[in-house]
Motif scaffolding. Structure first.
Motif, PDB file in Angstrom:
ATOM      1  N   MET A   1      23.178 -27.493 -21.923  1.00 35.97           N
ATOM      2  CA  MET A   1      22.990 -27.507 -20.463  1.00 35.97           C
ATOM      3  C   MET A   1      23.450 -28.848 -19.889  1.00 35.97           C
ATOM      4  O   MET A   1      23.192 -29.905 -20.454  1.00 35.97           O
ATOM      5  CB  MET A   1      21.498 -27.303 -20.161  1.00 35.97           C
ATOM      6  CG  MET A   1      21.225 -26.965 -18.710  1.00 35.97           C
ATOM      7  SD  MET A   1      19.428 -26.653 -18.462  1.00 35.97           S
ATOM      8  CE  MET A   1      19.251 -27.188 -16.770  1.00 35.97           C
ATOM      9  N   LYS A   2      24.172 -28.774 -18.774  1.00 35.24           N
ATOM     10  CA  LYS A   2      24.663 -29.992 -18.117  1.00 35.24           C
ATOM     11  C   LYS A   2      23.504 -30.791 -17.520  1.00 35.24           C
ATOM     12  O   LYS A   2      22.526 -30.220 -17.056  1.00 35.24           O
ATOM     13  CB  LYS A   2      25.623 -29.609 -16.994  1.00 35.24           C
ATOM     14  CG  LYS A   2      26.953 -29.086 -17.462  1.00 35.24           C
ATOM     15  CD  LYS A   2      27.800 -28.585 -16.299  1.00 35.24           C
ATOM     16  CE  LYS A   2      28.224 -29.713 -15.376  1.00 35.24           C
ATOM     17  NZ  LYS A   2      29.202 -29.243 -14.360  1.00 35.24           N
ATOM     18  N   ASN A   3      23.688 -32.072 -17.457  1.00 32.02           N
ATOM     19  CA  ASN A   3      22.661 -32.935 -16.873  1.00 32.02           C
ATOM     20  C   ASN A   3      22.916 -33.216 -15.400  1.00 32.02           C
ATOM     21  O   ASN A   3      22.083 -33.820 -14.723  1.00 32.02           O
ATOM     22  CB  ASN A   3      22.573 -34.256 -17.632  1.00 32.02           C
ATOM     23  CG  ASN A   3      21.990 -34.046 -19.023  1.00 32.02           C
ATOM     24  OD1 ASN A   3      21.104 -33.217 -19.194  1.00 32.02           O
ATOM     25  ND2 ASN A   3      22.508 -34.760 -19.993  1.00 32.02           N
ATOM     26  N   SER A   4      24.086 -32.837 -14.919  1.00 29.61           N
ATOM     27  CA  SER A   4      24.368 -33.065 -13.501  1.00 29.61           C
ATOM     28  C   SER A   4      25.241 -31.942 -12.961  1.00 29.61           C
ATOM     29  O   SER A   4      25.849 -31.189 -13.728  1.00 29.61           O
ATOM     30  CB  SER A   4      25.053 -34.416 -13.302  1.00 29.61           C
ATOM     31  OG  SER A   4      26.307 -34.414 -13.959  1.00 29.61           O
ATOM     32  N   VAL A   5      25.272 -31.828 -11.637  1.00 33.03           N
ATOM     33  CA  VAL A   5      26.009 -30.742 -10.977  1.00 33.03           C
ATOM     34  C   VAL A   5      27.053 -31.358 -10.047  1.00 33.03           C
ATOM     35  O   VAL A   5      26.761 -32.326  -9.341  1.00 33.03           O
ATOM     36  CB  VAL A   5      25.045 -29.874 -10.143  1.00 33.03           C
ATOM     37  CG1 VAL A   5      25.786 -28.700  -9.518  1.00 33.03           C
ATOM     38  CG2 VAL A   5      23.893 -29.382 -10.988  1.00 33.03           C
ATOM     39  N   ASN A   6      28.252 -30.773 -10.084  1.00 35.14           N
ATOM     40  CA  ASN A   6      29.340 -31.255  -9.220  1.00 35.14           C
ATOM     41  C   ASN A   6      29.433 -30.399  -7.967  1.00 35.14           C
ATOM     42  O   ASN A   6      29.684 -29.196  -8.040  1.00 35.14           O
ATOM     43  CB  ASN A   6      30.672 -31.208  -9.979  1.00 35.14           C
ATOM     44  CG  ASN A   6      30.683 -32.138 -11.174  1.00 35.14           C
ATOM     45  OD1 ASN A   6      30.024 -33.194 -11.153  1.00 35.14           O
ATOM     46  ND2 ASN A   6      31.392 -31.758 -12.223  1.00 35.14           N
ATOM     47  N   ILE A   7      29.225 -31.044  -6.831  1.00 32.92           N
ATOM     48  CA  ILE A   7      29.071 -30.323  -5.568  1.00 32.92           C
ATOM     49  C   ILE A   7      30.207 -30.656  -4.604  1.00 32.92           C
ATOM     50  O   ILE A   7      30.677 -31.800  -4.558  1.00 32.92           O
ATOM     51  CB  ILE A   7      27.734 -30.758  -4.898  1.00 32.92           C
ATOM     52  CG1 ILE A   7      26.529 -30.340  -5.747  1.00 32.92           C
ATOM     53  CG2 ILE A   7      27.607 -30.239  -3.481  1.00 32.92           C
ATOM     54  CD1 ILE A   7      26.107 -28.918  -5.573  1.00 32.92           C
ATOM     55  N   GLY A   8      30.605 -29.649  -3.826  1.00 32.87           N
ATOM     56  CA  GLY A   8      31.488 -29.886  -2.677  1.00 32.87           C
ATOM     57  C   GLY A   8      30.717 -29.535  -1.409  1.00 32.87           C
ATOM     58  O   GLY A   8      29.995 -28.541  -1.376  1.00 32.87           O
ATOM     59  N   ILE A   9      30.870 -30.362  -0.391  1.00 35.35           N
ATOM     60  CA  ILE A   9      30.151 -30.112   0.862  1.00 35.35           C
ATOM     61  C   ILE A   9      31.157 -29.701   1.932  1.00 35.35           C
ATOM     62  O   ILE A   9      32.094 -30.447   2.241  1.00 35.35           O
ATOM     63  CB  ILE A   9      29.357 -31.362   1.284  1.00 35.35           C
ATOM     64  CG1 ILE A   9      28.259 -31.606   0.228  1.00 35.35           C
ATOM     65  CG2 ILE A   9      28.738 -31.172   2.674  1.00 35.35           C
ATOM     66  CD1 ILE A   9      27.458 -32.849   0.440  1.00 35.35           C
ATOM     67  N   ILE A  10      30.945 -28.514   2.487  1.00 36.72           N
ATOM     68  CA  ILE A  10      31.880 -27.958   3.481  1.00 36.72           C
ATOM     69  C   ILE A  10      31.144 -27.833   4.803  1.00 36.72           C
ATOM     70  O   ILE A  10      30.202 -27.044   4.929  1.00 36.72           O
ATOM     71  CB  ILE A  10      32.420 -26.591   2.998  1.00 36.72           C
ATOM     72  CG1 ILE A  10      33.145 -26.759   1.661  1.00 36.72           C
ATOM     73  CG2 ILE A  10      33.334 -25.978   4.057  1.00 36.72           C
ATOM     74  CD1 ILE A  10      33.556 -25.442   1.010  1.00 36.72           C
ATOM     75  N   GLY A  11      31.568 -28.611   5.778  1.00 37.06           N
ATOM     76  CA  GLY A  11      30.870 -28.642   7.067  1.00 37.06           C
ATOM     77  C   GLY A  11      30.080 -29.933   7.177  1.00 37.06           C
ATOM     78  O   GLY A  11      29.109 -30.136   6.440  1.00 37.06           O
ATOM     79  N   LEU A  12      30.509 -30.821   8.086  1.00 36.24           N
ATOM     80  CA  LEU A  12      29.917 -32.164   8.153  1.00 36.24           C
ATOM     81  C   LEU A  12      29.441 -32.502   9.566  1.00 36.24           C
ATOM     82  O   LEU A  12      29.602 -33.621  10.050  1.00 36.24           O
ATOM     83  CB  LEU A  12      30.930 -33.203   7.650  1.00 36.24           C
ATOM     84  CG  LEU A  12      31.301 -33.067   6.164  1.00 36.24           C
ATOM     85  CD1 LEU A  12      32.574 -33.844   5.852  1.00 36.24           C
ATOM     86  CD2 LEU A  12      30.158 -33.524   5.272  1.00 36.24           C
ATOM     87  N   GLY A  13      28.850 -31.502  10.229  1.00 32.06           N
ATOM     88  CA  GLY A  13      28.164 -31.796  11.492  1.00 32.06           C
ATOM     89  C   GLY A  13      26.834 -32.456  11.169  1.00 32.06           C
ATOM     90  O   GLY A  13      26.655 -33.041  10.092  1.00 32.06           O
ATOM     91  N   GLY A  14      25.880 -32.325  12.089  1.00 29.16           N
ATOM     92  CA  GLY A  14      24.576 -32.967  11.878  1.00 29.16           C
ATOM     93  C   GLY A  14      23.910 -32.503  10.598  1.00 29.16           C
ATOM     94  O   GLY A  14      23.452 -33.307   9.781  1.00 29.16           O
ATOM     95  N   ARG A  15      23.881 -31.199  10.361  1.00 27.98           N
ATOM     96  CA  ARG A  15      23.178 -30.658   9.200  1.00 27.98           C
ATOM     97  C   ARG A  15      23.879 -31.017   7.885  1.00 27.98           C
ATOM     98  O   ARG A  15      23.249 -31.468   6.934  1.00 27.98           O
ATOM     99  CB  ARG A  15      23.064 -29.140   9.330  1.00 27.98           C
ATOM    100  CG  ARG A  15      22.311 -28.464   8.208  1.00 27.98           C
ATOM    101  CD  ARG A  15      20.840 -28.722   8.309  1.00 27.98           C
ATOM    102  NE  ARG A  15      20.085 -28.191   7.197  1.00 27.98           N
ATOM    103  CZ  ARG A  15      18.817 -28.480   6.952  1.00 27.98           C
ATOM    104  NH1 ARG A  15      18.166 -29.292   7.759  1.00 27.98           N
ATOM    105  NH2 ARG A  15      18.193 -27.967   5.931  1.00 27.98           N
ATOM    106  N   GLY A  16      25.213 -30.795   7.864  1.00 23.17           N
ATOM    107  CA  GLY A  16      25.963 -31.057   6.633  1.00 23.17           C
ATOM    108  C   GLY A  16      25.889 -32.520   6.231  1.00 23.17           C
ATOM    109  O   GLY A  16      25.645 -32.844   5.057  1.00 23.17           O
ATOM    110  N   THR A  17      26.042 -33.407   7.220  1.00 23.48           N
ATOM    111  CA  THR A  17      25.996 -34.841   6.920  1.00 23.48           C
ATOM    112  C   THR A  17      24.593 -35.254   6.485  1.00 23.48           C
ATOM    113  O   THR A  17      24.418 -36.039   5.551  1.00 23.48           O
ATOM    114  CB  THR A  17      26.448 -35.644   8.162  1.00 23.48           C
ATOM    115  OG1 THR A  17      27.734 -35.159   8.564  1.00 23.48           O
ATOM    116  CG2 THR A  17      26.559 -37.123   7.842  1.00 23.48           C
ATOM    117  N   GLY A  18      23.598 -34.687   7.145  1.00 19.32           N
ATOM    118  CA  GLY A  18      22.209 -35.003   6.785  1.00 19.32           C
ATOM    119  C   GLY A  18      21.889 -34.565   5.366  1.00 19.32           C
ATOM    120  O   GLY A  18      21.307 -35.316   4.574  1.00 19.32           O
TER     121      GLY A  18
END
Lengths: 288, 288
Positions: A1-18
């Motif tokens: 099992m991996k110890n970390s997760v690689n994430i992409g964030i799509i949408g960087l308005g108030g919610r995405g940035t927060g």
């Protein structure tokens, strides 16, 4: 099992940035990519991560570049409401599980498309209904399981949040609510209330929704707000808002519980999820 | 103009006896007659008046004797729900204005019968909706008139009163709610909420109700209450109650306001009329 997760964030308005800033504090999350259709938001997000001591992520205005990036484990989608489902489905088709923000789907067809895509690909998407994990909601869920409230008869909740400012200044803020509030009239944001209630009543775990009806008031709040703010008059002074101020939805379950949902975002008020659970032995009520 | 009014009181349960005691303190009211179908209630009422230094009224089990009494100016009707309208109409036909307690009429036919009787006789009947004169209700009514809350969009109210005890012990208490809660399922007591709201929205004064819908939960509260009280089991242990625990009614007005009424009498709770008035400038909310 991996110890970390690689994430992409799509949408960087108030919610995405927060949410990006929350994830940036978690050691087991690597933010590999950030994406928004507005380049200045992308630059801002990259800067926040780098200033916080994180590796610089890829920054892009094309979410397909995020989905095609090697090593991406999952994407978090916080774009405007209209394209949540399209991005989630594109993601699932590329083998990448997606986490999709509220509000979710626009149409029943979109809901079925999510189901069919899951059946074809075996890749899930998760609705990020955060209120399911609210402290009060989880407390009451446990009380119900323990039988403290007896036989459950009625639940209600609301998205009661004075958004007049956010909606009316939507051009300046580049906020999707503005065009939605002009064009549509509906319960446009039901999951904050319905998520915790559905869990609590065992919906799709031995219980189910069987009927629904919706009623609404007139639309007066937004137009009154625009009249009170001179700077809004040039662009919005003659705008008709279709979204009505109070929208009530009733859902009856197979086991006979009645659910009441309220959308209440165009009139002055305090924030409240108005969470109420009524049983034969007791009552939980957020306000009152 | 007369300096005092000659009253007959018909119906001497909790409400009728209580209101009689209030009237007995008013110098401009003469209580000429008291009436109930149970003789012990009549005797009790006569005793209360005489013990309080009032002249002994006529006591009778036949309300026609009250209507036929010389000098009666008006009757106050606080019998069981089922015969309010019949007595009011008999009274109007004898030229005596009637004051009729909540709940009022049972059917639309009864409502029309009241209208036609008024048109034939010119004698009025008044619905004694006391909540129209509640301090909070009158305060908010004045706030609305003064424009404090802006353009009114939504109003709600409830008859939220834990009546499980009153209903379940209805045989012992000779209370009409018991047979009603077994036989019927409806919004059985709407006027406490609707009276003040109708006044405030100018219903029949330039505004009107245009549509209505009602939804309800299951009926679980009364049966659970009976189970918890061993003394009730011999008479009510196998009783099915038709009256559901939570009944929600929505009324839309011609001017676009949405009204929400709640009947909530079969589950544990605190008393509340849940009076809420929402406008473009402000919010009044009884609970919360």
């Amino acid at each position: 099992m991996k110890n970390s997760v690689n994430i992409g964030i799509i949408g960087l308005g108030g919610r995405g940035t927060g949410m990006m800033s929350v994830m940036a504090k978690m050691e087991d999350i690597n933010i590999l990519a950030v994406c928004d259709k507005y380049p200045d938001r992308v630059d801002n997000a990259v800067k926040i991560l780098v200033d916080g001591g994180r590796p610089a992520p890829m920054g892009t205005v094309d979410y397909n570049e995020v989905l095609d990036m090697p090593g991406i484990d999952s994407v978090y989608i916080a774009t405007d409401w209209e394209c949540h489902v399209k991005i989630a489905i594109d993601s699932m088709k590329k083998g990448i599980p997606a986490a999709m923000e509220v509000g979710g789907a626009y149409t029943l067809d979109e809901c079925w498309e999510l189901v069919h895509t899951y059946e074809e690909t075996g890749i899930w998407t998760m609705m990020m209904e955060n209120c399911c994990y609210g402290e009060r909601e989880m407390m009451v869920h446990n009380m119900v399981r323990e039988g403290v409230l007896g036989n459950i008869v009625f639940c209600s909740g609301q998205y009661a949040h004075d958004l007049r400012d956010e909606v009316a200044y939507g051009e300046k803020n580049r906020h999707y609510r503005l065009r939605n509030y002009i064009a549509r009239n509906c319960e446009n944001y039901p999951t904050h209330e319905l998520g915790p209630i559905a869990k609590l009543l065992g919906i799709n775990y031995g219980n189910r929704f069987v009927s629904m009806s919706t009623v609404c008031s007139k639309a007066a709040g937004m137009e009154d707000f625009v009249k009170q703010h001179k700077d809004l008059k040039p662009s919005l002074g003659s705008t008709k808002f279709n979204q009505t101020d109070i929208v009530k939805t009733f859902i009856k379950t197979e086991k006979g519980e009645l659910i009441e949902l309220t959308l209440d975002t165009c009139l002055p008020r305090f924030y409240s999820r108005g969470f109420t659970v009524r049983g034969t032995k007791g009552l939980y009520q957020e306000d009152g």
